[in-house]
Design a protein around this motif. Structure first.
Motif, short mmCIF file in Angstrom:
data_model
loop_
_atom_site.label_atom_id
_atom_site.label_comp_id
_atom_site.label_asym_id
_atom_site.label_seq_id
_atom_site.Cartn_x
_atom_site.Cartn_y
_atom_site.Cartn_z
N ALA A 1 2.14 54.25 29.29
CA ALA A 1 1.78 55.46 28.53
C ALA A 1 0.52 55.20 27.69
O ALA A 1 -0.41 56.01 27.70
CB ALA A 1 2.95 55.86 27.62
N TYR A 2 0.48 54.06 27.02
CA TYR A 2 -0.68 53.80 26.16
C TYR A 2 -1.93 53.43 26.96
O TYR A 2 -3.05 53.72 26.53
CB TYR A 2 -0.34 52.73 25.10
N ARG A 3 -1.72 52.84 28.14
CA ARG A 3 -2.89 52.55 28.99
C ARG A 3 -3.53 53.86 29.45
O ARG A 3 -4.75 53.99 29.53
CB ARG A 3 -2.50 51.69 30.19
N LEU A 4 -2.66 54.81 29.75
CA LEU A 4 -3.14 56.13 30.18
C LEU A 4 -3.93 56.81 29.06
O LEU A 4 -5.00 57.38 29.29
CB LEU A 4 -1.92 56.98 30.56
N VAL A 5 -3.39 56.72 27.86
CA VAL A 5 -4.05 57.32 26.69
C VAL A 5 -5.40 56.63 26.46
O VAL A 5 -6.41 57.29 26.21
CB VAL A 5 -3.13 57.14 25.46
N TYR A 6 -5.41 55.32 26.56
CA TYR A 6 -6.64 54.56 26.31
C TYR A 6 -7.72 54.94 27.33
O TYR A 6 -8.88 55.18 26.98
CB TYR A 6 -6.31 53.06 26.39
N LYS A 7 -7.29 55.05 28.59
CA LYS A 7 -8.23 55.44 29.65
C LYS A 7 -8.79 56.84 29.36
O LYS A 7 -9.99 57.10 29.53
CB LYS A 7 -7.46 55.45 30.99
N SER A 8 -7.91 57.71 28.93
CA SER A 8 -8.33 59.08 28.63
C SER A 8 -9.32 59.08 27.46
O SER A 8 -10.34 59.79 27.48
CB SER A 8 -7.09 59.93 28.31
N GLU A 9 -9.04 58.28 26.43
CA GLU A 9 -9.94 58.23 25.28
C GLU A 9 -11.33 57.70 25.68
O GLU A 9 -12.34 58.17 25.16
CB GLU A 9 -9.35 57.38 24.15
N ILE A 10 -11.35 56.75 26.60
CA ILE A 10 -12.65 56.22 27.05
C ILE A 10 -13.45 57.33 27.74
O ILE A 10 -14.65 57.48 27.53
CB ILE A 10 -12.44 55.00 27.98
#
Ligand code: OFO
Length: 176
Positions: free
Chosen positions: A86-95
């Motif tokens: 979940a947090y990897r997905l969020v991080y990717k989205s923020e990038i």
């Protein structure tokens, strides 16, 4: 008066912020159903914050002679099975959001629209904070791996950073 090209790019950023808001919302819901209550609270709040980022753009466009457009929300397809996912997905989205903010900075510079450039600076700082925050959460989750107790502790920790984050966000909003 807002130039058409800038208005179009800002409206695209509205759609980007809306997509981020809904990504957070759906991940909050996933956490809610898996017992990660700290993350659920954090991600619900992040979703609200992204909506606030979207609204700032609405007001800016409309106040400068343009027309803000409510975006279409597309269904997001992704598969997650762990909190780290979940947090990897969020991080990717923020990038990706950071990339689109950077493109806006480029466009404003090329078009010599210094007023919008100044407005966009808030998003530049915000993206930096969010990327750092998400990366730090991922690092902590990776430290404990699949250990249930460790994940529980991290989830409790995430509940506390939610408040710090809210304070920082409120300060940013007042400065706008
Ligand atoms: Fe809008 O702050 Fe991240 O995405």
């Amino acid at each position: 008066m807002l130039k058409k090209e800038i208005e179009k790019a800002l409206n695209e950023q509205i759609a980007t912020e809306a997509a981020a808001s809904f990504l957070y919302l759906s991940l909050a819901s996933w956490c809610d159903t898996k017992g990660f209550e700290g993350s659920a609270a954090f991600l619900y709040q992040q979703s609200d914050e992204e909506r606030m980022h979207m609204l700032r753009l609405f007001h800016y466009i409309n106040n400068t002679g343009g027309s803000a457009i409510a975006p279409e929300i597309k269904k997001q397809n992704y598969k997650i099975s762990t909190l780290a996912d979940a947090y990897r997905l969020v991080y990717k989205s923020e990038i990706k959001v950071t990339e689109s903010v950077n493109e806006l900075v480029d466009l404003c510079t090329k078009q010599k629209d210094y007023s919008t450039l100044n407005f966009i600076q808030w998003y530049v700082s915000e993206q930096y904070e969010e990327e750092v925050l998400m990366k730090s959460i991922i690092d902590k989750i990776e430290l404990v791996g699949d250990d249930g107790k460790g994940l529980f502790m991290i989830d409790q920790y995430i509940k506390t950073i939610r408040k710090e984050n809210a304070a920082a966000e409120a300060k940013g909003g007042q400065e706008a």
